[in-house]
Structure formats: C-alpha cells, structure tokens
Design a protein around this motif. Structure first.
Motif, PDB file in Angstrom:
ATOM      1  N   GLU A  84      59.682  36.313  29.877  1.00 32.66           N
ATOM      2  CA  GLU A  84      58.563  35.416  30.226  1.00 32.66           C
ATOM      3  C   GLU A  84      59.010  33.991  30.537  1.00 32.66           C
ATOM      4  OE1 GLU A  84      55.523  34.682  27.341  1.00 32.66           O
ATOM      5  OE2 GLU A  84      56.895  35.006  25.674  1.00 32.66           O
ATOM      6  N   HIS A  85      60.203  33.615  30.114  1.00 32.23           N
ATOM      7  CA  HIS A  85      60.698  32.285  30.481  1.00 32.23           C
ATOM      8  C   HIS A  85      61.822  32.380  31.514  1.00 32.23           C
ATOM      9  CE1 HIS A  85      58.056  30.754  27.489  1.00 32.23           C
ATOM     10  NE2 HIS A  85      58.613  31.503  26.565  1.00 32.23           N
ATOM     11  N   ASP A  86      61.985  33.545  32.111  1.00 35.94           N
ATOM     12  CA  ASP A  86      63.047  33.763  33.097  1.00 35.94           C
ATOM     13  C   ASP A  86      62.551  33.366  34.482  1.00 35.94           C
ATOM     14  OD1 ASP A  86      65.773  35.643  33.109  1.00 35.94           O
ATOM     15  OD2 ASP A  86      64.734  35.625  35.050  1.00 35.94           O
ATOM     16  N   GLN A 107      58.848  47.169  34.703  1.00 34.06           N
ATOM     17  CA  GLN A 107      59.609  46.156  35.428  1.00 34.06           C
ATOM     18  C   GLN A 107      58.663  44.985  35.624  1.00 34.06           C
ATOM     19  OE1 GLN A 107      61.957  47.556  38.696  1.00 34.06           O
ATOM     20  NE2 GLN A 107      62.755  49.282  37.502  1.00 34.06           N
ATOM     21  N   MET A 108      59.125  43.785  35.256  1.00 33.03           N
ATOM     22  CA  MET A 108      58.232  42.631  35.088  1.00 33.03           C
ATOM     23  C   MET A 108      58.617  41.504  36.033  1.00 33.03           C
ATOM     24  SD  MET A 108      57.744  40.651  31.476  1.00 33.03           S
ATOM     25  CE  MET A 108      57.205  38.936  31.382  1.00 33.03           C
ATOM     26  N   PHE A 109      57.737  41.209  36.961  1.00 34.47           N
ATOM     27  CA  PHE A 109      57.963  40.124  37.919  1.00 34.47           C
ATOM     28  C   PHE A 109      56.658  39.373  38.140  1.00 34.47           C
ATOM     29  CE2 PHE A 109      61.106  43.418  38.863  1.00 34.47           C
ATOM     30  CZ  PHE A 109      62.261  42.669  38.745  1.00 34.47           C
ATOM     31  N   ARG A 110      56.771  38.131  38.642  1.00 36.13           N
ATOM     32  CA  ARG A 110      55.549  37.393  38.962  1.00 36.13           C
ATOM     33  C   ARG A 110      54.919  38.017  40.203  1.00 36.13           C
ATOM     34  NH1 ARG A 110      55.045  32.757  35.782  1.00 36.13           N
ATOM     35  NH2 ARG A 110      57.010  32.133  34.818  1.00 36.13           N
ATOM     36  N   LEU A 111      53.601  38.041  40.231  1.00 36.56           N
ATOM     37  CA  LEU A 111      52.898  38.719  41.317  1.00 36.56           C
ATOM     38  C   LEU A 111      53.335  38.196  42.685  1.00 36.56           C
ATOM     39  CD1 LEU A 111      49.259  39.862  41.526  1.00 36.56           C
ATOM     40  CD2 LEU A 111      50.138  38.441  43.335  1.00 36.56           C
ATOM     41  N   VAL A 130      43.960  37.898  39.588  1.00 38.26           N
ATOM     42  CA  VAL A 130      45.337  37.688  39.123  1.00 38.26           C
ATOM     43  C   VAL A 130      46.049  36.799  40.145  1.00 38.26           C
ATOM     44  CG1 VAL A 130      47.483  38.833  38.433  1.00 38.26           C
ATOM     45  CG2 VAL A 130      45.271  39.891  37.922  1.00 38.26           C
ATOM     46  N   ARG A 131      46.822  35.828  39.619  1.00 35.72           N
ATOM     47  CA  ARG A 131      47.401  34.791  40.485  1.00 35.72           C
ATOM     48  C   ARG A 131      48.888  35.020  40.720  1.00 35.72           C
ATOM     49  NH1 ARG A 131      44.326  31.058  36.644  1.00 35.72           N
ATOM     50  NH2 ARG A 131      46.319  31.109  35.566  1.00 35.72           N
ATOM     51  N   ASP A 132      49.400  34.323  41.721  1.00 33.79           N
ATOM     52  CA  ASP A 132      50.810  34.464  42.091  1.00 33.79           C
ATOM     53  C   ASP A 132      51.765  34.202  40.941  1.00 33.79           C
ATOM     54  OD1 ASP A 132      50.439  35.257  44.647  1.00 33.79           O
ATOM     55  OD2 ASP A 132      50.951  33.335  45.579  1.00 33.79           O
ATOM     56  N   ASP A 133      51.428  33.286  40.034  1.00 32.00           N
ATOM     57  CA  ASP A 133      52.366  32.977  38.953  1.00 32.00           C
ATOM     58  C   ASP A 133      52.113  33.805  37.693  1.00 32.00           C
ATOM     59  OD1 ASP A 133      50.045  31.694  38.360  1.00 32.00           O
ATOM     60  OD2 ASP A 133      50.990  29.845  37.659  1.00 32.00           O
ATOM     61  N   ASP A 134      51.154  34.727  37.725  1.00 32.40           N
ATOM     62  CA  ASP A 134      50.980  35.646  36.600  1.00 32.40           C
ATOM     63  C   ASP A 134      52.044  36.749  36.673  1.00 32.40           C
ATOM     64  OD1 ASP A 134      48.710  34.342  35.613  1.00 32.40           O
ATOM     65  OD2 ASP A 134      47.364  35.503  36.915  1.00 32.40           O
ATOM     66  N   TRP A 135      52.418  37.252  35.490  1.00 32.34           N
ATOM     67  CA  TRP A 135      53.404  38.339  35.426  1.00 32.34           C
ATOM     68  C   TRP A 135      52.717  39.684  35.605  1.00 32.34           C
ATOM     69  CZ3 TRP A 135      58.448  37.296  35.494  1.00 32.34           C
ATOM     70  CH2 TRP A 135      58.912  36.086  34.971  1.00 32.34           C
ATOM     71  N   VAL A 136      53.373  40.555  36.345  1.00 28.36           N
ATOM     72  CA  VAL A 136      52.883  41.933  36.482  1.00 28.36           C
ATOM     73  C   VAL A 136      53.970  42.868  35.953  1.00 28.36           C
ATOM     74  CG1 VAL A 136      52.117  43.719  38.089  1.00 28.36           C
ATOM     75  CG2 VAL A 136      51.498  41.329  38.495  1.00 28.36           C
TER      76      VAL A 136
END
Ligand code: CTP
Ligand code: MG
Length: 235
Positions: A131-133, A174-178, A102-108
């Motif tokens: 997802e576009h935030d 709670q959804m943030f990029r990794l 899983v990469r830094d720009d993927d959402w977790v």
C-alpha cells in the motif's frame, strides 16, 4: 502517523467469466462444489474476511445465469462484462469499478475466482506490503522444484533444464492502482495472463510478496479433490 481515514482505499475485482476447459467438468469450474459450497462461494467468503476491502466486484460472462445461486451471502457488486480472455474480463471490470466511483489512485486487488483457498491473512499481507509502494505487487511463490522444458517434437521428453534461481510462480491477488492497471492493460492487449505482466510492459517492477502453497488455482480435474481435503483441515 497515517490515520485509517486517510489510508488508500482498496477494492477487489474477481474475474469469474471463464469456461474452465482444463478442469473438464462440462461447466464453469467456479460453480463446482468443493466442501459443500461452490468454488466462488469460498473465494468471496475469504475476501469478505478482509476489513481493508471497501468493496468487491465480480466479473461474470454476459450469459451467466448461475452466479446468484452459488454466491451466498457475501456482499458484492456484479458486472456481466466478461470478455474472451481473462485480461479482457479484468479490463472491463476496471471500467465497471470506475462507474461505481472507484478512482485512479485507489488500489484494485485482482483475484481469480478459481483461487478459492486464499486466506484473509494472505490478502492482508499483500496489502501491507504494497500500500505504500509506488507500483504495487502480487502474491507469488519461489519455485521449489527443478524445472524442465519439454521438447517441441515430443512434449514428454526433456529438451533442457531451466535455472530456477529467481523464478517465482505468480498467484493472485495482484494489487495495482486502478489508473496504472487500466493503462497497462489497454497497452498490453489480450495476451497477458496476469496483471503484473501488463504493468511490467510499462517498465515497472511489481513487488513479489511471498504467498502460500495452498493458494493454488483450481485448474485440472484432480485439483478439486485436493481443495476438498485442504478445506476439511480448516473447519
Ligand atoms: N476468467 C475470466 N474471463 C475469461 C477467462 C478467465 O474472468 N475470459 C477468469 C476465470 O473465471 C478464473 C480466472 O479468470 O477465475 C483464472 O482463469 P483460468 O484459471 O484460466 O480459468 P478458465 O479460463 O475458466 O479455465 P481454462 O483456461 O481451463 O478454460
Ligand atoms: Mg483460462
């Protein structure tokens, strides 16, 4: 138009390494039965109903000998890297996700194992809203009741009434990029009780996405009977 193949990848991370002290059941609450299945079974079933999730990682305590017996058929990764606090369990889980590509720009999407009444539609609404935030966000509920603070000397007497305007109860997912979440938790340390507050400490404003009252966190002894009744109405 953005094609599905170029859509950002989303993963779920489920902290499942707590002791459940407030539930007072003498064992981790995520393995207690509600509606004939364990709490975490219901949680994983809801996540597996979300087609946008590319994978789910469950964070267990190092000594966990129960998960496999309670988890059911839902496909997920596990990592026995639970920490002393929820924040530490999540931070360790992020490292385990990285090891799995899983990469830094993927959402977790971090979701409490103990919120077993979440519905796939709640999670899909969060993904659509975030997802576009630039920052990400969380499911939350505007506070409906008048809020009182107990007095320091006598917790069962009112010290003051708080203004409830603009107050929300934070839920999960709670959804943030990794990458952002990893940095936020590394800076915030162990004291934060959710991901958003760590991200806020970096100066960002996570998006508040209206959740559902049913997505409460099973915390107190009476919560299990309430969950059971709600599950019965969904069959
Ligand atoms: N959690 C975790 N690691 C910890 C503490 C909590 O993975 N060190 C998880 C719990 O398993 C739960 C979620 O974080 O799914 C939310 O935490 P909470 O409701 O506080 O659960 P517990 O810590 O188990 O309960 P308590 O605080 O009552 O002991
Ligand atoms: Mg806890």
């Amino acid at each position: 138009m953005v094609s599905r193949s170029s859509a950002a990848r989303c993963y779920a991370l489920v902290p499942c390494a707590g002791a459940g002290e407030r539930a007072g059941a003498g064992g981790p609450k995520q393995y207690r039965a509600v509606g004939g299945r364990s709490v975490v079974w219901h949680t994983l079933a809801a996540l597996s109903g979300v087609s946008r999730l590319a994978g789910t990682l469950v964070v267990l305590s190092a000594a966990d000998g129960e998960f496999e017996r309670h988890a059911g058929e839902a496909a997920c990764w596990t990592a026995r890297v639970g920490g002393a606090t929820r924040a530490a369990s999540v931070a360790n889980g992020l490292a385990a996700l990285r090891e799995r590509g899983v990469r830094d720009d993927d959402w977790v999407l971090v979701h409490d194992a103990a919120r077993c009444l979440v519905q796939p539609s709640d999670i899909e609404r969060l993904i659509e809203a975030c997802e576009h935030d630039a920052v990400g966000g969380l499911l939350a509920l505007p506070v409906a009741d008048t809020l009182k603070r107990g007095s320091p000397g006598d917790a069962e007497r009112v010290a003051l009434t708080l203004d409830r305007r603009n107050l929300w109860q934070a839920q999960t997912p709670q959804m943030f990029r990794l990458g952002l979440l990893g940095e936020a938790l590394a800076r915030a340390g162990d004291a934060v009780t959710d991901e958003a507050s760590a991200v806020e400490l970096l100066g960002h404003s996570p998006r508040l996405v209206r959740g559902s009252l049913e997505n409460f966190k099973l915390t107190w002894p009476a919560d299990f009977a309430l969950a059971e009744r709600l599950l019965r109405t969904r069959a």
